[in-house]
Design a protein around this motif. Structure first.
Motif, PDB file in Angstrom:
ATOM      1  N   ASP A 126       0.856  -1.189   0.000  1.00  0.00           N
ATOM      2  CA  ASP A 126       0.000   0.000   0.000  1.00  0.00           C
ATOM      3  C   ASP A 126       0.891   1.237   0.000  1.00  0.00           C
ATOM      4  N   ILE A 127       1.116   1.802  -1.185  1.00  0.00           N
ATOM      5  CA  ILE A 127       2.042   2.916  -1.346  1.00  0.00           C
ATOM      6  C   ILE A 127       1.354   4.042  -2.100  1.00  0.00           C
ATOM      7  N   LEU A 128       1.547   5.266  -1.603  1.00  0.00           N
ATOM      8  CA  LEU A 128       1.020   6.465  -2.244  1.00  0.00           C
ATOM      9  C   LEU A 128       2.195   7.366  -2.597  1.00  0.00           C
ATOM     10  N   TYR A 129       2.300   7.759  -3.878  1.00  0.00           N
ATOM     11  CA  TYR A 129       3.377   8.618  -4.355  1.00  0.00           C
ATOM     12  C   TYR A 129       2.827  10.021  -4.589  1.00  0.00           C
ATOM     13  N   LEU A 130       3.421  11.013  -3.927  1.00  0.00           N
ATOM     14  CA  LEU A 130       3.020  12.400  -4.115  1.00  0.00           C
ATOM     15  C   LEU A 130       4.192  13.188  -4.691  1.00  0.00           C
ATOM     16  N   LYS A 131       3.967  13.844  -5.802  1.00  0.00           N
ATOM     17  CA  LYS A 131       4.983  14.715  -6.392  1.00  0.00           C
ATOM     18  C   LYS A 131       4.892  16.066  -5.701  1.00  0.00           C
ATOM     19  N   THR A 132       6.052  16.653  -5.344  1.00  0.00           N
ATOM     20  CA  THR A 132       6.055  17.926  -4.628  1.00  0.00           C
ATOM     21  C   THR A 132       6.900  18.971  -5.353  1.00  0.00           C
ATOM     22  N   GLN A 133       6.501  20.218  -5.177  1.00  0.00           N
ATOM     23  CA  GLN A 133       7.279  21.380  -5.611  1.00  0.00           C
ATOM     24  C   GLN A 133       7.324  22.328  -4.428  1.00  0.00           C
ATOM     25  N   LEU A 134       8.524  22.731  -4.029  1.00  0.00           N
ATOM     26  CA  LEU A 134       8.705  23.564  -2.842  1.00  0.00           C
ATOM     27  C   LEU A 134       9.291  24.919  -3.211  1.00  0.00           C
ATOM     28  N   ARG A 135       9.011  25.891  -2.361  1.00  0.00           N
ATOM     29  CA  ARG A 135       9.588  27.232  -2.519  1.00  0.00           C
ATOM     30  C   ARG A 135       9.972  27.723  -1.130  1.00  0.00           C
ATOM     31  N   GLN A 136      11.181  28.221  -0.988  1.00  0.00           N
ATOM     32  CA  GLN A 136      11.665  28.795   0.264  1.00  0.00           C
ATOM     33  C   GLN A 136      11.912  30.279   0.023  1.00  0.00           C
ATOM     34  N   ILE A 137      11.314  31.133   0.891  1.00  0.00           N
ATOM     35  CA  ILE A 137      11.545  32.568   0.798  1.00  0.00           C
ATOM     36  C   ILE A 137      11.870  33.096   2.188  1.00  0.00           C
ATOM     37  N   THR A 138      12.496  34.242   2.263  1.00  0.00           N
ATOM     38  CA  THR A 138      12.802  34.889   3.531  1.00  0.00           C
ATOM     39  C   THR A 138      11.730  35.923   3.833  1.00  0.00           C
ATOM     40  N   VAL A 139      11.188  35.861   5.053  1.00  0.00           N
ATOM     41  CA  VAL A 139      10.175  36.816   5.499  1.00  0.00           C
ATOM     42  C   VAL A 139      10.619  37.388   6.848  1.00  0.00           C
ATOM     43  N   ASN A 151       6.720  26.775   1.391  1.00  0.00           N
ATOM     44  CA  ASN A 151       5.397  26.394   0.920  1.00  0.00           C
ATOM     45  C   ASN A 151       5.536  25.742  -0.437  1.00  0.00           C
ATOM     46  N   GLY A 152       4.453  25.166  -0.919  1.00  0.00           N
ATOM     47  CA  GLY A 152       4.534  24.515  -2.214  1.00  0.00           C
ATOM     48  C   GLY A 152       3.247  23.825  -2.610  1.00  0.00           C
ATOM     49  N   LEU A 153       3.391  22.889  -3.518  1.00  0.00           N
ATOM     50  CA  LEU A 153       2.276  22.150  -4.096  1.00  0.00           C
ATOM     51  C   LEU A 153       2.551  20.656  -4.032  1.00  0.00           C
ATOM     52  N   TRP A 154       1.494  19.858  -4.018  1.00  0.00           N
ATOM     53  CA  TRP A 154       1.618  18.411  -4.111  1.00  0.00           C
ATOM     54  C   TRP A 154       0.522  17.880  -5.033  1.00  0.00           C
ATOM     55  N   GLU A 155       0.784  16.706  -5.615  1.00  0.00           N
ATOM     56  CA  GLU A 155      -0.232  16.023  -6.407  1.00  0.00           C
ATOM     57  C   GLU A 155       0.065  14.529  -6.394  1.00  0.00           C
ATOM     58  N   VAL A 156      -0.994  13.736  -6.442  1.00  0.00           N
ATOM     59  CA  VAL A 156      -0.825  12.277  -6.497  1.00  0.00           C
ATOM     60  C   VAL A 156      -0.220  11.928  -7.849  1.00  0.00           C
TER      61      VAL A 156
END
Length: 193
Positions: A126-139, A151-156
């Motif tokens: 039972d395996i779920l693969y999620l593709k991620t895109q990340l962004r790091q910014i200074t605040v 922050n970023g995005l994910w999708e199956v």
């Protein structure tokens, strides 16, 4: 003339295929999704915890970094980190591995980008693969001190076993809880298989 013969052959095969296609009982037809039909997506939230120094017992934690020697204050990192799902629901207690490629520029305003996959495993097969895109910014943080926000995005992007057929996407946030502990919160929508 040759085009007419080829077209006639194709039409004959299509007719033969329709005649020879096995009949599907009516009750099974009702349970099968039709072409273009989507299953109902539901709100989805899950929290992951990673100890970037120790990882999970029995799972590898790897971090390799290439620092650019050109004065640009850049580096790229290949990471393989392990953690756990800590929220209630179908994924509770599952192990998670992040496989990532991160590009970072250091300085007064550190920023970076990353891509990768989260591999969520709950039981054998039972395996779920999620593709991620990340962004790091200074605040600006408390008292005006700079801090990094992730922050970023994910999708199956794939699934096996009980997770087979899941589809979904959403946003993610990463929070630094301590020197070594990271909290990932994924929100969005997930359809049922």
């Amino acid at each position: 003339m040759q085009h007419r013969i080829v077209l006639a052959c194709i039409l004959s095969l299509m007719t033969l295929g329709a005649v020879c296609a096995p009949a599907i009982p009516e009750e099974q037809q009702q349970n099968q999704p039709h072409a273009g039909q989507l299953t109902q997506a539901k709100p989805f939230t899950v929290e992951l915890r990673f100890d970037i120094k120790k990882g999970e017992p029995g799972l590898p934690n790897e971090y390799t970094r290439l620092v650019f020697a050109d004065g640009s204050n850049r580096y790229v990192a290949l990471v393989r980190r392990s953690g756990k799902v800590v929220t209630e629901g179908a994924l509770r207690g599952a192990t998670v591995q992040e496989w990532g490629f991160h590009e970072v520029t250091l300085g007064p305003e550190t920023n970076g980008r990353g891509t990768g996959y989260l591999v969520i495993t709950r039981g054998p097969g039972d395996i779920l693969y999620l593709k991620t895109q990340l962004r790091q910014i200074t605040v600006a943080g408390k008292r005006g001190e700079p801090r990094s926000a992730f922050n970023g995005l994910w999708e199956v992007s794939g699934a096996t076993g009980k997770f087979n057929g899941l589809q979904g996407a959403g946003t993610l946030r990463i929070k630094r809880l301590s020197e070594s502990e990271r909290q990932w919160v994924l929100e969005g929508e997930l359809s049922e298989p």
